[in-house]
Design an enzyme around this catalytic site. Structure first.
Site, short mmCIF file in Angstrom:
data_model
loop_
_atom_site.label_atom_id
_atom_site.label_comp_id
_atom_site.label_asym_id
_atom_site.label_seq_id
_atom_site.Cartn_x
_atom_site.Cartn_y
_atom_site.Cartn_z
N HIS A 70 54.98 28.24 8.17
CA HIS A 70 56.01 28.83 7.29
C HIS A 70 56.96 27.78 6.72
O HIS A 70 57.67 28.07 5.75
CB HIS A 70 56.78 29.94 8.02
CG HIS A 70 57.79 29.47 9.01
ND1 HIS A 70 57.58 29.56 10.37
CD2 HIS A 70 59.03 28.93 8.87
CE1 HIS A 70 58.65 29.10 11.01
NE2 HIS A 70 59.54 28.71 10.11
N ASP A 115 50.82 30.71 12.81
CA ASP A 115 51.88 29.97 12.11
C ASP A 115 51.80 28.48 12.45
O ASP A 115 52.62 27.93 13.19
CB ASP A 115 53.24 30.54 12.50
CG ASP A 115 54.39 29.97 11.68
OD1 ASP A 115 54.11 29.35 10.64
OD2 ASP A 115 55.55 30.16 12.09
N SER A 213 62.15 25.19 13.59
CA SER A 213 60.78 25.59 13.24
C SER A 213 59.87 24.38 13.15
O SER A 213 60.23 23.35 12.58
CB SER A 213 60.75 26.30 11.89
OG SER A 213 61.12 27.64 12.02
#
Length: 256
Positions: A70, A115, A213
């Site tokens: 992402h 992801d 992330s």
């Protein structure tokens, strides 16, 4: 940044992948790149000129970086750069341009399943005491419940919190998969077998957050998770969610 979920009038949606403000680990403390030489800062630019730390990454070898899908999904490759070998998000170390981003073919931008992505640098990463390839969990690497794991990154100190220029780390614990799945099912979110949950369940106060992330979750020095998403950050009821690296071991090996 790690995606966090916001309750909307019509359901649940992920907050945009790159936040308005760059971001830190919640409930942790400062550390140095020499303690975590396998982590890198991923730098993003909206205009192609000014870059800021927006995600983390993990060194696979001298040309490839593991991160969350992402982070770069939908962006031109020249919008991202990699800073290796620095304790600080926006200075020091070596900055590398990228020439390729490979996102997992089964990545789902709605559910954040699969992801995971690999970025390839245009130049070699020089290995030293501040930059080293990571040990990556193999396909048969199983992490039990309530195991001590460590997260590191430059993300928010709380949801919507101020940025951390210095690398931070925090000790958390793995969370039982069925428990994590049940907690998130109660708010309409799906936790799949490709995900690994971690936090301080029913206590809270420690977690990855926006800006983390793509960064690593370590078990005994082995990268077992890639920071992915969560309900806000460091809530007692909802642990953080990582991509489970062992599920992607073959894909990582074949694409790096």
């Amino acid at each position: 940044m790690r995606l966090f979920l916001a309750l909307l009038a019509l359901g649940f949606a992920a907050v945009a992948a790159v936040p308005a403000n760059p971001q830190r680990i919640v409930g942790g403390s400062t550390t140095t790149i020499q303690q975590y030489p396998t982590i890198v800062a991923l730098l993003f630019s909206r205009n192609g000129n000014t870059f800021f730390q927006a995600c983390g990454g993990i060194i696979l070898n001298n040309r490839n970086i593991l991160t969350a899908a992402h982070c770069p999904h939908g962006d031109a490759v020249n919008r991202w750069r990699v800073r290796s070998g620095s304790t600080f998000a926006n200075s020091g170390g070596a900055v590398h341009n990228l020439n390729r981003v490979r996102i997992h073919p089964n990545y789902n931008s709605r559910t954040l399943d699969n992801d995971i992505a690999i970025m390839r640098t245009s130049s070699n990463i020089a290995f030293n005491n501040a930059a080293q390839p990571a040990r990556i969990a193999g396909a048969n690497y199983n992490v039990g419940d309530n195991q001590v794991v460590w997260a590191a990154g430059w993300g928010d100190i709380r949801s919507g919190g101020p940025p951390s220029e210095q690398l931070r780390h925090v000790q958390v614990w793995t969370v039982n998969q069925a428990t994590c799945r049940s907690r998130y099912a109660s708010i309409g979110r799906s936790v799949t077998d490709n995900m690994l949950c971690s936090g301080w369940l029913d206590v809270g106060g420690r977690d990855q957050c926006q800006g983390d992330s793509g960064g690593p979750l370590y078990h005994n020095g082995v990268v077992v998770g890639v920071s992915s998403w969560g309900e806000e950050c460091a809530l007692a009821r909802f642990p953080g969610v990582n991509a489970r690296v062992s599920r992607f071991a073959n894909w990582i090996r074949n694409n790096s």
